[in-house]
Design a protein around this motif. Structure first.
Motif, short mmCIF file in Angstrom:
data_model
loop_
_atom_site.label_atom_id
_atom_site.label_comp_id
_atom_site.label_asym_id
_atom_site.label_seq_id
_atom_site.Cartn_x
_atom_site.Cartn_y
_atom_site.Cartn_z
N ASP A 42 -1.04 40.03 -13.00
CA ASP A 42 -0.28 40.42 -11.81
C ASP A 42 1.07 39.72 -11.68
OD1 ASP A 42 -2.21 42.20 -10.26
OD2 ASP A 42 -3.46 40.44 -10.63
N PHE A 43 1.25 38.58 -12.36
CA PHE A 43 2.45 37.79 -12.17
C PHE A 43 2.99 37.27 -13.50
CE2 PHE A 43 -0.60 37.00 -8.71
CZ PHE A 43 0.09 37.53 -7.63
N VAL A 44 4.31 37.09 -13.56
CA VAL A 44 4.92 36.32 -14.63
C VAL A 44 5.25 34.96 -14.04
CG1 VAL A 44 6.84 36.11 -16.23
CG2 VAL A 44 5.86 38.37 -15.76
N PRO A 93 10.34 31.44 -2.75
CA PRO A 93 9.60 30.21 -2.45
C PRO A 93 9.81 29.10 -3.48
CG PRO A 93 8.14 31.73 -3.54
CD PRO A 93 9.48 32.45 -3.41
N THR A 94 10.81 29.23 -4.34
CA THR A 94 11.07 28.17 -5.31
C THR A 94 11.29 26.84 -4.59
OG1 THR A 94 12.12 29.76 -6.80
CG2 THR A 94 12.60 27.43 -7.18
N PRO A 95 10.63 25.78 -5.01
CA PRO A 95 10.81 24.48 -4.33
C PRO A 95 12.24 23.98 -4.47
CG PRO A 95 9.59 24.20 -6.38
CD PRO A 95 9.69 25.68 -6.14
N THR A 96 12.76 23.43 -3.41
CA THR A 96 14.12 22.89 -3.44
C THR A 96 14.13 21.39 -3.76
OG1 THR A 96 14.02 22.60 -1.05
CG2 THR A 96 15.04 24.62 -1.88
N ASP A 97 12.96 20.77 -3.72
CA ASP A 97 12.83 19.36 -4.07
C ASP A 97 11.99 19.28 -5.34
OD1 ASP A 97 12.20 16.68 -4.35
OD2 ASP A 97 11.78 16.37 -2.21
N PRO A 125 3.18 31.81 -8.05
CA PRO A 125 3.74 33.16 -7.99
C PRO A 125 4.94 33.26 -7.05
CG PRO A 125 1.36 33.29 -8.01
CD PRO A 125 1.71 31.83 -7.87
N GLY A 126 5.98 33.94 -7.52
CA GLY A 126 7.19 34.13 -6.74
C GLY A 126 8.23 33.05 -6.93
N GLN A 127 7.86 31.92 -7.49
CA GLN A 127 8.81 30.82 -7.68
C GLN A 127 9.61 31.01 -8.98
OE1 GLN A 127 6.38 27.28 -7.45
NE2 GLN A 127 6.10 27.44 -5.24
N TYR A 128 10.85 30.62 -8.96
CA TYR A 128 11.77 30.67 -10.11
C TYR A 128 12.06 32.09 -10.60
CZ TYR A 128 11.15 25.65 -10.27
OH TYR A 128 11.12 24.33 -9.94
N GLY A 152 13.44 33.96 -14.65
CA GLY A 152 12.70 34.97 -15.37
C GLY A 152 11.29 35.23 -14.86
N ALA A 153 10.81 34.41 -13.92
CA ALA A 153 9.50 34.68 -13.33
C ALA A 153 9.59 35.93 -12.47
CB ALA A 153 9.02 33.49 -12.51
N SER A 154 8.46 36.58 -12.25
CA SER A 154 8.48 37.85 -11.52
C SER A 154 8.63 37.64 -10.02
CB SER A 154 7.19 38.63 -11.80
OG SER A 154 6.05 37.90 -11.39
#
Length: 285
Positions: A52-54, A89-93, A114-117, A121-123
């Motif tokens: 379901d995710f990259v 939702p990529t972490p900023t720290d 999931p959803g980060q970066y 190239g992540a999905s």
């Protein structure tokens, strides 16, 4: 990097009950800091495609065949403000990447959620996967598959898991599915999501698995849970309830750390904390 205001916002219908979690996710900084730190620390970026995710990850392999330690990212920047879900939702720290880079183990990997970066190239995925369904069965299945992929890249037979905050819940749920986990560490971990939601007077994570339900499946897994009484996000009762459910009535698997908060100070303590032995609950008298 595009400024945050240049991106469309995801609406937050019915998000109002969840606002108590907002403060931890509204951090400032550059979302690619973890990526840069990984490169500087000798890690190589890997994108792992699941059902379901990259998923974004990076790995450093110094001695093939030795166990692989996988650091699992926290919930990241799930919120923009009190009522708006984040579009990314990529972490900023880069705290979790800092911990990974400080680990002297021969083989170390970092695994995002999931959803980060997406910029790396992540999905992209629906915001529900960093909101109420952050620990959904399909999330755990793909994260588990990614751990196997990273293990194979290192030529390893065994893995150690380290999870921070919400990543601790993921680490527990993954460990409960596997027979190759030889160590589990959690840092300021959400180990009882129902209790955490109740403590903070917010809505439960409907559609998610609860890590405490897997506690009694991990009695043979050596583990160490680091908490702090200065954590305003995850109450210490979460780890205590987890230990009790796991059969660790004396709570010997829990270590209270001073001088840290939920999201700061852990990197300064990490080399010393890594020296602490893991506790095998099944050996309790």
């Amino acid at each position: 990097m595009q400024p945050l205001a240049a991106k469309p916002f995801i609406g937050a219908v019915d998000m109002r009950p969840l606002c108590a979690f907002i403060a931890v996710f509204c951090l400032s900084g550059c979302a690619t800091t973890s990526y840069n730190l990984g490169q500087e620390s000798g890690f190589t970026k890997k994108l792992i495609r699941g059902r379901d995710f990259v998923l974004y990850s990076c790995i450093r392999v110094d001695r093939r065949g030795e166990p692989l330690t996988v650091y699992i990212e926290g919930d990241g920047r799930a919120w923009l403000d009190r009522y708006r879900a984040s579009y990314d939702p990529t972490p900023t720290d880069p705290l979790v990447m800092k911990l990974a880079s400080l680990d002297p183990s021969p083989n170390v990997a970092y695994l995002a959620r999931p959803g980060q970066y997406p910029s790396e190239g992540a999905s992209d995925c629906d915001a529900k996967y960093w909101m109420s369904k952050r620990f959904a069965p399909e999330v755990i299945a793909d994260m588990d598959s990614a751990v196997s992929g990273l293990r194979d890249m290192a030529g390893a037979r065994e893995v150690c898991l380290v999870g921070y905050s919400g990543g601790a819940a993921v680490a527990v749920l993954i460990a409960a599915r596997r027979d190759d986990v030889i160590g589990l560490r959690t840092v300021a971990g959400n180990l009882d999501s129902a209790a955490v939601s109740k403590k903070n007077n917010v809505s439960p994570l409907n559609g998610s698995l609860d890590p405490i339900d897997a506690a009694d499946k991990l009695e043979k897994v050596p583990q160490r849970h680091f908490i702090t009484y200065d954590d305003r996000i995850i109450p210490p009762e979460a780890a205590e309830a987890f230990a009790d459910k796991a059969g660790d009535g004396k709570r010997e698997s829990i270590t209270v750390v001073e001088g840290v908060t939920h999201y700061s100070g852990w990197d300064r303590k990490w080399p010393a904390l890594l020296e602490m032995p893991l506790h095998r609950i099944s050996e309790n008298p």
